[in-house]
Design an enzyme around this catalytic site. Structure first.
Site, PDB file in Angstrom:
ATOM      1  N   HIS A  51     -76.281  25.613  32.965  1.00 37.76           N
ATOM      2  CA  HIS A  51     -74.942  25.313  33.482  1.00 37.76           C
ATOM      3  C   HIS A  51     -74.257  26.554  34.063  1.00 37.76           C
ATOM      4  CE1 HIS A  51     -75.563  21.576  31.491  1.00 37.76           C
ATOM      5  NE2 HIS A  51     -75.400  22.063  30.281  1.00 37.76           N
TER       6      HIS A  51
ATOM      7  N   HIS B 139     -76.407  17.411  32.818  1.00 39.78           N
ATOM      8  CA  HIS B 139     -77.729  17.635  32.237  1.00 39.78           C
ATOM      9  C   HIS B 139     -78.814  16.964  33.070  1.00 39.78           C
ATOM     10  CE1 HIS B 139     -75.067  18.444  28.792  1.00 39.78           C
ATOM     11  NE2 HIS B 139     -76.016  19.278  28.418  1.00 39.78           N
TER      12      HIS B 139
END
Length: 331
Positions: free
Chosen positions: A56, A217
């Site tokens: 991320h 994700h």
């Protein structure tokens, strides 16, 4: 798969080592390299800690520094950090005023941060804020209810500024919980991602398809739709956020357009311009803006739009100085 890496097993550790070396003015490794913390800690303030799986970046390690986070814990790609990493971060950064954990609403993150808070509770006062800014209320296999996505940056910035200003732990927790109900995000993707550990693509799209409502994700979203113009895509996102958040004409909004890792900055600004124009058409006032690649899903080709309803005090917290690798403004 072609990646600039030596192996999938060492990718995260080697990347973090490079990050700390590149930003040594701001950050350092914590005990045994389990987390990244501010190089210079400030005793007497509430320590603000967050974290999550790698993949991320620049969230969360890129937000460590004065005005934002005191520490960030990183797990394997798309995998929560372990409780012992989080406990180590609490013990090293908590300077007598308590510790606030900012946790995205994914099952692994929530479970491991809760366990860490329990393990540290004997010696430290710990509170937790769960971030649930995703517009989808139905949940996915990774979360119960709304997921924590790009709005996490907004909450970390505001809470970090408030902690820097000396707010006590209980007030920070109340602010975080209140903000969580006034921030909404929706993402769109043009393709899935390949996770280095598995080398499998998370989902596949035809040339004329896009995935609406994706998380961070690499997971599929709430609906698959035919690819459309940028104006049509952003209008769909804005309408979904409006229906969920119900902003009013006297609200002062933060508009945040975020790239997922594989979207050119030019396209992000194009999307921002459309979103800003649509807000004006709806009679909504954009008081603050942020555009860039901050909360990614590896190299996903996609973006998200976040709208936050903020009051005057919160806008001041947003404007407060911040000095991190990924966000920096003020004196």
């Amino acid at each position: 798969m072609k990646k600039f890496m030596n192996s999938a097993e060492t990718l995260v550790a080697e990347s973090l080592a490079g990050f700390v070396a590149a930003h040594e003015r701001l950050v350092a490794f914590g005990a045994d390299g389990k987390f990244v913390r501010r190089r210079t800690l400030r005793p007497g303030k509430v320590a603000v800690i967050s974290g999550g799986g790698a993949g991320h970046e620049p969230m969360h390690v890129g937000f460590v520094g004065p005005g934002m986070l005191d520490a960030a814990c990183t797990g394997r790609i798309f995998t929560s950090p372990t409780p012992d990493q989080i406990v180590s971060a609490i013990r090293e950064t908590e300077g007598g005023a308590g510790c606030l954990l900012v946790v995205k609403n994914y099952d692994g993150d929530v479970m491991n941060f809760e366990m860490a808070a329990e393990l540290a509770a004997a010696d430290h006062k710990v509170a937790t804020v769960i971030v649930r800014d995703d517009i989808n209320p139905d949940g996915f296999s990774r979360s119960q209810g709304r997921r924590g996505v790009a709005g996490t940056l907004v909450i970390e910035k505001l809470l970090g500024a408030a902690a820097e200003a000396g707010w006590p732990l209980d007030d920070l927790k109340r602010l975080g919980e209140d903000l969580d109900g006034r921030i909404r995000t929706m993402g769109v993707s043009l393709r899935g991602v390949r996770v280095p550990d598995t080398q499998r693509e998370t989902f596949a799209l035809a040339e004329d398809e896009m995935e609406m409502g994706v998380g961070i994700h690499g997971e599929p979203g709430r609906a698959r739709a035919k690819f459309a113009t940028a104006t049509e895509i952003v209008a769909t996102i804005l309408e979904a956020i409006r229906l969920d958040l119900s902003p009013e004409g006297n609200d002062r909004l933060l508009l945040f357009v975020n790239g997922f890792g594989g979207t050119p900055v030019s396209e992000l600004y194009l999307a921002y311009n459309i979103a800003r124009s649509l807000c004006a058409d709806f009679g909504l006032a954009v008081a603050r803006s942020l555009v860039g690649t901050y909360v990614t899903s590896l190299d996903m080709a996609g973006l998200s739009v976040t709208i936050a309803r903020l009051d005057g005090r919160e806008l001041s917290l947003w404007d407060a100085p911040v000095d991190t690798a990924a966000l920096r403004w003020g004196p």
